[in-house]
Design an enzyme around this catalytic site. Structure first.
Site, PDB file in Angstrom:
ATOM      1  N   GLU A   1       6.596   4.771 -16.202  1.00  0.00           N
ATOM      2  CA  GLU A   1       7.966   4.539 -16.648  1.00  0.00           C
ATOM      3  C   GLU A   1       8.294   3.068 -16.443  1.00  0.00           C
ATOM      4  O   GLU A   1       8.194   2.546 -15.335  1.00  0.00           O
ATOM      5  CB  GLU A   1       8.934   5.397 -15.839  1.00  0.00           C
TER       6      GLU A   1
ATOM      7  N   HIS B   1       0.231  -0.659  -5.783  1.00  0.00           N
ATOM      8  CA  HIS B   1      -0.345  -0.890  -7.106  1.00  0.00           C
ATOM      9  C   HIS B   1      -0.599   0.432  -7.815  1.00  0.00           C
ATOM     10  O   HIS B   1      -0.628   1.483  -7.195  1.00  0.00           O
ATOM     11  CB  HIS B   1      -1.646  -1.701  -7.010  1.00  0.00           C
TER      12      HIS B   1
ATOM     13  N   HIS C   1       5.143  10.867 -13.075  1.00  0.00           N
ATOM     14  CA  HIS C   1       5.204   9.487 -13.539  1.00  0.00           C
ATOM     15  C   HIS C   1       5.355   8.535 -12.363  1.00  0.00           C
ATOM     16  O   HIS C   1       5.625   8.949 -11.246  1.00  0.00           O
ATOM     17  CB  HIS C   1       6.343   9.281 -14.551  1.00  0.00           C
TER      18      HIS C   1
ATOM     19  N   GLU D   1      -4.883  -1.913 -10.604  1.00  0.00           N
ATOM     20  CA  GLU D   1      -6.295  -1.864 -10.228  1.00  0.00           C
ATOM     21  C   GLU D   1      -7.094  -1.227 -11.350  1.00  0.00           C
ATOM     22  O   GLU D   1      -6.704  -0.203 -11.904  1.00  0.00           O
ATOM     23  CB  GLU D   1      -6.467  -1.051  -8.953  1.00  0.00           C
TER      24      GLU D   1
END
Length: 123
Positions: free
Chosen positions: A56, A75, A7, A117
């Site tokens: 998360e 990002h 994550h 993105e």
């Protein structure tokens, strides 16, 4: 040893606003949640329904101010199968923050200013 991605975390100021944004903008749904017994934090894990990777979202009760994102050079990136339709949707939502036509990608901002993105599935 073998490592796999699990994550990625973004801390958010308004969890409900962020959950609404991620569902509307990217189709991400809550796959699990963890709430502190004392109400000090909530962790919401969002999934795409296709992979095991989750985003998360962390809400902290004692952090009401905006997060300092530095120069915003990090990002999260997602691929999309219909790039043009996605771009139009995000334009209509007003969340496109940078369009790099030369590279064939664009970025959107979430409610806390994190950049995401968007990459066409086939480049």
């Amino acid at each position: 040893m073998n490592y796999t991605f699990n994550h990625f975390n973004f801390n958010v100021c308004d969890l409900q606003k962020s959950l609404t944004f991620y569902k509307e903008a990217l189709g991400l749904e809550v796959v699990r949640k963890k709430e502190a017994a004392d109400g000090s934090f909530i962790l919401a894990y969002l999934g795409d329904g296709k992979s095991d990777f989750t985003l998360e979202l962390t809400w902290l009760k004692d952090h009401p101010q905006k997060y300092d994102l530095g120069e915003e050079e990090f990002h999260l990136a997602l691929t999309v199968n219909d790039y043009e339709a996605s771009f139009k949707k995000h334009q209509a939502m007003g969340c496109v923050c940078f369009n790099n036509e030369a590279m064939g990608i664009y970025f959107i901002n979430d409610p806390d200013g994190y950049w995401i993105e968007i990459v066409p599935l086939k480049r």
